[in-house]
Design a protein around this motif. Structure first.
Motif, PDB file in Angstrom:
ATOM      1  N   GLU A 211      34.917  12.522  10.022  1.00  0.00           N
ATOM      2  CA  GLU A 211      33.489  12.569   9.678  1.00  0.00           C
ATOM      3  C   GLU A 211      32.943  11.184   9.342  1.00  0.00           C
ATOM      4  O   GLU A 211      31.725  10.975   9.345  1.00  0.00           O
ATOM      5  CB  GLU A 211      33.243  13.525   8.510  1.00  0.00           C
ATOM      6  CG  GLU A 211      33.868  13.107   7.203  1.00  0.00           C
ATOM      7  CD  GLU A 211      35.322  13.548   7.058  1.00  0.00           C
ATOM      8  OE1 GLU A 211      35.868  13.390   5.955  1.00  0.00           O
ATOM      9  OE2 GLU A 211      35.889  14.049   8.055  1.00  0.00           O
ATOM     10  N   ASN A 212      33.825  10.235   9.060  1.00  0.00           N
ATOM     11  CA  ASN A 212      33.392   8.876   8.731  1.00  0.00           C
ATOM     12  C   ASN A 212      33.388   7.942   9.936  1.00  0.00           C
ATOM     13  O   ASN A 212      33.091   6.758   9.791  1.00  0.00           O
ATOM     14  CB  ASN A 212      34.300   8.291   7.646  1.00  0.00           C
ATOM     15  CG  ASN A 212      34.172   9.036   6.328  1.00  0.00           C
ATOM     16  OD1 ASN A 212      33.189   8.886   5.628  1.00  0.00           O
ATOM     17  ND2 ASN A 212      35.162   9.847   6.007  1.00  0.00           N
ATOM     18  N   LEU A 213      33.704   8.454  11.106  1.00  0.00           N
ATOM     19  CA  LEU A 213      33.721   7.643  12.323  1.00  0.00           C
ATOM     20  C   LEU A 213      32.347   7.648  12.977  1.00  0.00           C
ATOM     21  O   LEU A 213      31.523   8.530  12.719  1.00  0.00           O
ATOM     22  CB  LEU A 213      34.756   8.186  13.304  1.00  0.00           C
ATOM     23  CG  LEU A 213      36.206   8.246  12.829  1.00  0.00           C
ATOM     24  CD1 LEU A 213      37.099   8.790  13.942  1.00  0.00           C
ATOM     25  CD2 LEU A 213      36.693   6.883  12.381  1.00  0.00           C
ATOM     26  N   PRO A 214      32.072   6.668  13.849  1.00  0.00           N
ATOM     27  CA  PRO A 214      30.815   6.693  14.611  1.00  0.00           C
ATOM     28  C   PRO A 214      30.672   8.009  15.371  1.00  0.00           C
ATOM     29  O   PRO A 214      31.568   8.412  16.120  1.00  0.00           O
ATOM     30  CB  PRO A 214      30.983   5.500  15.563  1.00  0.00           C
ATOM     31  CG  PRO A 214      31.888   4.562  14.838  1.00  0.00           C
ATOM     32  CD  PRO A 214      32.860   5.441  14.112  1.00  0.00           C
ATOM     33  N   GLN A 215      29.561   8.690  15.179  1.00  0.00           N
ATOM     34  CA  GLN A 215      29.400  10.036  15.727  1.00  0.00           C
ATOM     35  C   GLN A 215      29.321  10.068  17.240  1.00  0.00           C
ATOM     36  O   GLN A 215      29.538  11.115  17.852  1.00  0.00           O
ATOM     37  CB  GLN A 215      28.147  10.675  15.119  1.00  0.00           C
ATOM     38  CG  GLN A 215      28.250  10.868  13.611  1.00  0.00           C
ATOM     39  CD  GLN A 215      27.034  11.554  13.032  1.00  0.00           C
ATOM     40  OE1 GLN A 215      26.099  11.893  13.752  1.00  0.00           O
ATOM     41  NE2 GLN A 215      27.041  11.765  11.719  1.00  0.00           N
ATOM     42  N   ALA A 216      29.018   8.928  17.846  1.00  0.00           N
ATOM     43  CA  ALA A 216      28.886   8.904  19.304  1.00  0.00           C
ATOM     44  C   ALA A 216      30.233   8.914  20.023  1.00  0.00           C
ATOM     45  O   ALA A 216      30.262   8.982  21.252  1.00  0.00           O
ATOM     46  CB  ALA A 216      28.095   7.670  19.734  1.00  0.00           C
ATOM     47  N   PHE A 217      31.337   8.880  19.265  1.00  0.00           N
ATOM     48  CA  PHE A 217      32.644   8.770  19.898  1.00  0.00           C
ATOM     49  C   PHE A 217      33.626   9.825  19.370  1.00  0.00           C
ATOM     50  O   PHE A 217      34.699   9.492  18.859  1.00  0.00           O
ATOM     51  CB  PHE A 217      33.215   7.361  19.675  1.00  0.00           C
ATOM     52  CG  PHE A 217      32.345   6.274  20.224  1.00  0.00           C
ATOM     53  CD1 PHE A 217      32.458   5.868  21.547  1.00  0.00           C
ATOM     54  CD2 PHE A 217      31.388   5.659  19.420  1.00  0.00           C
ATOM     55  CE1 PHE A 217      31.651   4.876  22.062  1.00  0.00           C
ATOM     56  CE2 PHE A 217      30.583   4.653  19.924  1.00  0.00           C
ATOM     57  CZ  PHE A 217      30.701   4.265  21.254  1.00  0.00           C
ATOM     58  N   PRO A 218      33.273  11.098  19.510  1.00  0.00           N
ATOM     59  CA  PRO A 218      34.156  12.147  18.981  1.00  0.00           C
ATOM     60  C   PRO A 218      35.460  12.284  19.761  1.00  0.00           C
ATOM     61  O   PRO A 218      36.415  12.878  19.264  1.00  0.00           O
ATOM     62  CB  PRO A 218      33.297  13.411  19.132  1.00  0.00           C
ATOM     63  CG  PRO A 218      32.393  13.105  20.276  1.00  0.00           C
ATOM     64  CD  PRO A 218      32.075  11.643  20.164  1.00  0.00           C
ATOM     65  N   HIS A 219      35.503  11.732  20.975  1.00  0.00           N
ATOM     66  CA  HIS A 219      36.692  11.869  21.819  1.00  0.00           C
ATOM     67  C   HIS A 219      37.714  10.765  21.593  1.00  0.00           C
ATOM     68  O   HIS A 219      38.834  10.843  22.110  1.00  0.00           O
ATOM     69  CB  HIS A 219      36.273  11.837  23.287  1.00  0.00           C
ATOM     70  CG  HIS A 219      35.567  10.572  23.682  1.00  0.00           C
ATOM     71  ND1 HIS A 219      34.280  10.280  23.245  1.00  0.00           N
ATOM     72  CD2 HIS A 219      35.965   9.514  24.435  1.00  0.00           C
ATOM     73  CE1 HIS A 219      33.920   9.106  23.726  1.00  0.00           C
ATOM     74  NE2 HIS A 219      34.921   8.610  24.444  1.00  0.00           N
ATOM     75  N   ILE A 220      37.363   9.734  20.829  1.00  0.00           N
ATOM     76  CA  ILE A 220      38.254   8.603  20.644  1.00  0.00           C
ATOM     77  C   ILE A 220      39.351   8.951  19.641  1.00  0.00           C
ATOM     78  O   ILE A 220      39.085   9.541  18.592  1.00  0.00           O
ATOM     79  CB  ILE A 220      37.482   7.360  20.160  1.00  0.00           C
ATOM     80  CG1 ILE A 220      36.480   6.910  21.227  1.00  0.00           C
ATOM     81  CG2 ILE A 220      38.435   6.212  19.825  1.00  0.00           C
ATOM     82  CD1 ILE A 220      37.109   6.492  22.547  1.00  0.00           C
ATOM     83  N   GLU A 221      40.575   8.578  19.967  1.00  0.00           N
ATOM     84  CA  GLU A 221      41.730   8.868  19.113  1.00  0.00           C
ATOM     85  C   GLU A 221      41.575   8.237  17.733  1.00  0.00           C
ATOM     86  O   GLU A 221      41.073   7.114  17.601  1.00  0.00           O
ATOM     87  CB  GLU A 221      42.992   8.320  19.788  1.00  0.00           C
ATOM     88  CG  GLU A 221      44.288   8.595  19.034  1.00  0.00           C
ATOM     89  CD  GLU A 221      44.719  10.048  19.129  1.00  0.00           C
ATOM     90  OE1 GLU A 221      44.384  10.799  18.185  1.00  0.00           O
ATOM     91  OE2 GLU A 221      45.364  10.417  20.120  1.00  0.00           O
ATOM     92  N   LEU A 222      42.007   8.968  16.710  1.00  0.00           N
ATOM     93  CA  LEU A 222      42.014   8.472  15.338  1.00  0.00           C
ATOM     94  C   LEU A 222      43.452   8.387  14.857  1.00  0.00           C
ATOM     95  O   LEU A 222      44.176   9.389  14.865  1.00  0.00           O
ATOM     96  CB  LEU A 222      41.216   9.401  14.423  1.00  0.00           C
ATOM     97  CG  LEU A 222      41.391   9.174  12.913  1.00  0.00           C
ATOM     98  CD1 LEU A 222      40.908   7.778  12.518  1.00  0.00           C
ATOM     99  CD2 LEU A 222      40.669  10.248  12.108  1.00  0.00           C
ATOM    100  N   LEU A 223      43.865   7.192  14.427  1.00  0.00           N
ATOM    101  CA  LEU A 223      45.179   7.004  13.841  1.00  0.00           C
ATOM    102  C   LEU A 223      44.986   6.891  12.335  1.00  0.00           C
ATOM    103  O   LEU A 223      44.343   5.954  11.848  1.00  0.00           O
ATOM    104  CB  LEU A 223      45.840   5.741  14.393  1.00  0.00           C
ATOM    105  CG  LEU A 223      47.271   5.451  13.930  1.00  0.00           C
ATOM    106  CD1 LEU A 223      48.206   6.610  14.297  1.00  0.00           C
ATOM    107  CD2 LEU A 223      47.785   4.161  14.552  1.00  0.00           C
TER     108      LEU A 223
END
Length: 241
Positions: A211-223
């Motif tokens: 929820e704290n990531l840029p909302q335009a990139f929901p498909h980008i991997e989060l480590l």
């Protein structure tokens, strides 16, 4: 702490109390609930006059301490330089371990993808590739860079703020990027958009949720931080594949 003591000792040897016979450094520390307080006091060195140029070492110390939400204050006294440094600590080692277990139990995306560290890792796609590292915590950035260099990559950066990152993207070849999702409170949306505009694969690194990531990139991997560096290398290698 190792980096900070190295820098303090180097500065004292070159310019401060340890550059003269008879000079001394007094180091004291106190462990309080949720805090480590360190005092570094130099005596018997060359005369100290203000202003003292803030070199790389002083900036590194301050940035490192800020990276863990601590404080580092340097003062100039008649007999030498004095540093007062405070670090926040967990309640105890056990609670820190339990917190780590809780995060692991939830399962980061890397863990869900089955990226447990292998005993004989091989990152064939990383060798010779240009990797942009965007991370504002100096010690973590140095650790990531070291792991990547051991895997044969060419490092671009590291960058600690959006302006530096955007400049590197504009002027350097980048094959893959590792992007801290929060740069001392500054958003990283512009960096993510710049990478996407050039079709550069990237992943987010963060100690917080999606929820704290840029909302335009929901498909980008989060480590999720903290992470095993081998997990990061495995993810970067798979993006390049």
């Amino acid at each position: 702490m190792a980096m900070i003591l190295h820098e303090l000792g180097t500065n004292a040897r070159k310019y401060g109390a340890l550059s003269r016979a008879g000079g001394t450094v007094d180091i004291r520390w106190t462990v309080r609930p949720e805090q480590l307080a360190l005092s570094w006091t130099e005596r018997g060195g060359p005369s100290v006059r203000a202003p003292v140029r803030r070199g790389f070492g002083s900036r590194l110390i301050e940035a490192t301490v800020r990276g863990v939400h601590g404080n580092a204050d340097m003062s100039l006294e008649a007999e030498g330089v004095r540093w007062e440094i405070q670090f926040p600590l967990p309640d105890d080692e056990g609670s820190a371990q339990e917190a780590g277990k809780g995060r692991a139990g939830q399962g980061s995306l890397a863990e869900q993808a089955g990226l447990a560290p292998s005993r004989e890792p091989a990152w064939r796609n990383l060798a010779g590739k240009h990797v942009l590292v965007v991370e504002d915590e100096p010690l973590l950035a140095l650790d990531i860079v070291g792991q990547l260099e051991d895997a044969g990559t060419i490092i671009v950066g590291p960058a600690a703020d959006p302006r530096a990152a955007l400049d590197l993207i504009a002027h350097h070849r980048i094959d893959v990027a590792l992007l801290d999702a929060n740069l001392s409170g500054e958003p990283v949306d512009d960096i993510a958009h710049a990478l996407a505009a050039q079709s550069i694969p990237f992943l987010f690194m963060s100690g917080y949720g999606r929820e704290n990531l840029p909302q335009a990139f929901p498909h980008i991997e989060l480590l999720s931080k903290p992470f095993d560096p081998r997990q990061l290398l495995t993810l970067a290698d798979r993006m390049l594949a």
